[in-house]
Scaffold this motif. Structure first.
Motif, PDB file in Angstrom:
ATOM      1  N   PHE A 110      35.902  34.844  30.033  1.00 17.57           N
ATOM      2  CA  PHE A 110      34.958  34.114  30.863  1.00 17.57           C
ATOM      3  C   PHE A 110      35.665  33.257  31.909  1.00 17.57           C
ATOM      4  O   PHE A 110      36.725  32.682  31.654  1.00 17.57           O
ATOM      5  N   VAL A 111      35.034  33.179  33.082  1.00 18.97           N
ATOM      6  CA  VAL A 111      35.489  32.318  34.168  1.00 18.97           C
ATOM      7  C   VAL A 111      34.352  31.358  34.489  1.00 18.97           C
ATOM      8  O   VAL A 111      33.229  31.792  34.795  1.00 18.97           O
ATOM      9  N   VAL A 168      38.991  33.371  39.393  1.00 21.47           N
ATOM     10  CA  VAL A 168      38.889  34.770  38.955  1.00 21.47           C
ATOM     11  C   VAL A 168      40.263  35.434  39.037  1.00 21.47           C
ATOM     12  O   VAL A 168      40.684  36.142  38.113  1.00 21.47           O
ATOM     13  N   ARG A 169      40.979  35.169  40.119  1.00 21.14           N
ATOM     14  CA  ARG A 169      42.317  35.755  40.283  1.00 21.14           C
ATOM     15  C   ARG A 169      43.260  35.272  39.175  1.00 21.14           C
ATOM     16  O   ARG A 169      44.067  36.045  38.643  1.00 21.14           O
ATOM     17  N   ALA A 170      43.137  34.016  38.798  1.00 22.36           N
ATOM     18  CA  ALA A 170      43.993  33.472  37.746  1.00 22.36           C
ATOM     19  C   ALA A 170      43.677  34.107  36.391  1.00 22.36           C
ATOM     20  O   ALA A 170      44.564  34.256  35.545  1.00 22.36           O
ATOM     21  N   ALA A 171      42.421  34.479  36.178  1.00 18.91           N
ATOM     22  CA  ALA A 171      42.017  35.070  34.893  1.00 18.91           C
ATOM     23  C   ALA A 171      42.271  36.560  34.837  1.00 18.91           C
ATOM     24  O   ALA A 171      42.402  37.136  33.746  1.00 18.91           O
ATOM     25  N   ALA A 172      42.348  37.217  35.977  1.00 15.14           N
ATOM     26  CA  ALA A 172      42.518  38.671  36.021  1.00 15.14           C
ATOM     27  C   ALA A 172      43.941  39.061  35.639  1.00 15.14           C
ATOM     28  O   ALA A 172      44.894  38.312  35.839  1.00 15.14           O
ATOM     29  N   GLU A 228      36.549  38.636  48.429  1.00 13.38           N
ATOM     30  CA  GLU A 228      37.677  38.270  47.578  1.00 13.38           C
ATOM     31  C   GLU A 228      37.578  38.923  46.201  1.00 13.38           C
ATOM     32  O   GLU A 228      38.587  39.357  45.625  1.00 13.38           O
ATOM     33  N   LEU A 229      36.377  39.013  45.666  1.00 17.66           N
ATOM     34  CA  LEU A 229      36.206  39.644  44.354  1.00 17.66           C
ATOM     35  C   LEU A 229      36.561  41.127  44.410  1.00 17.66           C
ATOM     36  O   LEU A 229      37.182  41.661  43.481  1.00 17.66           O
ATOM     37  N   VAL A 230      36.168  41.792  45.474  1.00 17.83           N
ATOM     38  CA  VAL A 230      36.563  43.200  45.647  1.00 17.83           C
ATOM     39  C   VAL A 230      38.080  43.300  45.746  1.00 17.83           C
ATOM     40  O   VAL A 230      38.700  44.180  45.126  1.00 17.83           O
ATOM     41  N   GLU A 284      40.733  45.357  43.366  1.00 16.46           N
ATOM     42  CA  GLU A 284      41.701  46.326  43.898  1.00 16.46           C
ATOM     43  C   GLU A 284      43.122  45.993  43.444  1.00 16.46           C
ATOM     44  O   GLU A 284      43.891  46.896  43.075  1.00 16.46           O
ATOM     45  N   GLU A 285      43.472  44.708  43.467  1.00 17.57           N
ATOM     46  CA  GLU A 285      44.827  44.299  43.083  1.00 17.57           C
ATOM     47  C   GLU A 285      45.164  44.686  41.654  1.00 17.57           C
ATOM     48  O   GLU A 285      46.318  44.968  41.328  1.00 17.57           O
ATOM     49  N   HIS A 286      44.153  44.714  40.788  1.00 16.30           N
ATOM     50  CA  HIS A 286      44.391  44.980  39.369  1.00 16.30           C
ATOM     51  C   HIS A 286      43.870  46.358  38.942  1.00 16.30           C
ATOM     52  O   HIS A 286      43.773  46.627  37.739  1.00 16.30           O
ATOM     53  N   ASP A 287      43.550  47.206  39.926  1.00 16.60           N
ATOM     54  CA  ASP A 287      43.011  48.538  39.634  1.00 16.60           C
ATOM     55  C   ASP A 287      41.826  48.438  38.687  1.00 16.60           C
ATOM     56  O   ASP A 287      41.691  49.205  37.731  1.00 16.60           O
ATOM     57  N   ALA A 288      40.969  47.448  38.952  1.00 14.17           N
ATOM     58  CA  ALA A 288      39.764  47.219  38.161  1.00 14.17           C
ATOM     59  C   ALA A 288      38.549  47.548  39.017  1.00 14.17           C
ATOM     60  O   ALA A 288      38.668  48.010  40.153  1.00 14.17           O
TER      61      ALA A 288
END
Length: 366
Positions: free
Chosen positions: A128-129, A142-146, A173-175, A179-183
């Motif tokens: 959770f974020v 979100v980036r810190a949790a991903a 930013e969420l997209v 993309e950064e995490h292949d999610a």
């Protein structure tokens, strides 16, 4: 496996069993009229040939998929018509996990309870974020949790329960994080026609193979019982989503799809604006009464929910039951939506008795 059954049904059953008049502010069932063209479509359907009473194409009626695609700026082959937004989200989360790029689903806190329930059902892990006090989601958090374990990020805008509407920058930013995490970013946009702020931005505005958008006509056309929704997948993810949809549901309602298509083609923007105007008035009425009662509350930028906090009255299931018994108003406990709103209650403004409900709450907490 222990499934997480949402509390909605318990609260509704408790309210139904009460031995007094109770104003239902639990579920998001709009009390206003559906489009007239939708009723006309149903009347027409009753007189069609017998073959129209058989299975619809599994992915949805071709004409409906084409209409959705044209309105959303995508290819019709990317559209799967589903059994409401509930199935659309289920298919999307399943596809994200099936890619084997991770087993974790990032969710917001507060959260619509069906998302964590689906995560558990699909064998994923929840993370959770927290959003801020207004329900806005900070992409930095979100980036810190991903991580590489992130299979999907699930968001809802306009939001249930906070009423927040995420701006275009947040969605971009969420997209990018997906993309950064292949999610996969899964954006549930079922309340898009109830944007009261003018700030709504669809994830479809950012072209990417790492985002899925879900929606339904349940709220926008006031037809939650029809179960006509859809998901828009990247081309490389749509085939297996269709297969799962076929195995789970075969297809969704054919007359419902037919009526929705007619309503889409023949309903002008004034229908949706009338409903937003009604909702704005209800928000003002309800929050004015909460103000008079000394409550803390949210003012939604979209959707049709208000959260309220009363001093010394945390948002537990027991307190919701007390409110039903002693005040005659049924809301949802904040604890149903996650840890961050345990002190709050959530009320759905989809009853013509909003003013009466507000008066009952004000008198109860006076």
């Amino acid at each position: 496996m222990d499934y997480e059954t949402p509390l909605f049904f318990h609260v509704m059953e408790y309210a139904d069993a009460a031995d007094r008049d109770v104003i239902d502010m639990v579920s998001g069932n709009p009390d206003w009229e559906p489009p007239e063209a939708l009723r006309e479509g149903l009347r027409e359907y009753a007189d069609l040939e017998p073959d129209r009473f058989q299975y619809a194409p599994s992915a949805g009626l071709r004409e409906l998929r084409a209409e959705i695609a044209a309105r959303r700026g995508v290819d019709a082959e990317q559209v799967v018509v589903t059994n409401g937004a509930g199935e659309a989200n289920y298919l999307s989360m399943a596809r994200a996990l099936e890619r084997n790029r991770g087993n974790e689903i990032l969710l917001t806190d507060p959260v619509y309870p069906y998302y964590p329930g689906k995560t558990t059902m699909l064998g994923g892990a929840q993370r959770f974020v927290a959003t801020d006090d207004e329900g806005q989601l900070d992409p930095t958090a979100v980036r810190a949790a991903a991580s590489d374990e992130t299979a999907a990020i699930v968001v809802n805008t306009p939001n249930n329960p906070t009423g927040a509407v995420y701006p275009a920058e947040t969605m971009r930013e969420l997209v990018a994080i997906a993309e950064e995490h292949d999610a996969i970013l899964i954006s549930d946009e079922v309340y898009d026609h109830y944007d009261l702020s003018g700030e709504f931005a669809s994830a479809l505005e950012t072209d990417s193979a790492h985002r899925i958008v879900t929606n339904a006509f349940s709220k926008s056309m006031a037809i939650t019982g029809f179960r006509v929704g859809y998901a828009i997948f990247p081309p490389e993810l749509v085939s297996d989503a269709r297969s799962r949809h076929m195995l789970v549901n075969v297809a969704t309602t054919r007359p419902g799809q037919y009526a929705v298509l007619q309503a889409l083609r023949e309903t002008g923007p004034d229908y949706y604006e009338r409903n937003r105007k009604r909702l704005r008035k209800r928000v003002e009425t309800f929050t004015d009464a909460l103000e008079a009662a000394g409550a803390e509350y949210t003012t939604p930028s979209g959707s049709f929910y208000v959260m309220a906090r009363f001093e010394g009255y945390p948002g537990t299931l027991a307190n919701v039951e007390r409110l039903i018994d002693e005040a005659g108003v049924a809301g949802m406990p904040g604890e149903a939506f996650g840890d961050s709103r345990r002190e709050w209650l959530r009320f759905a403004l989809v009853t013509p008795r909003v003013e009466e409900a507000a008066e009952r709450l004000a008198a109860y907490f006076d």
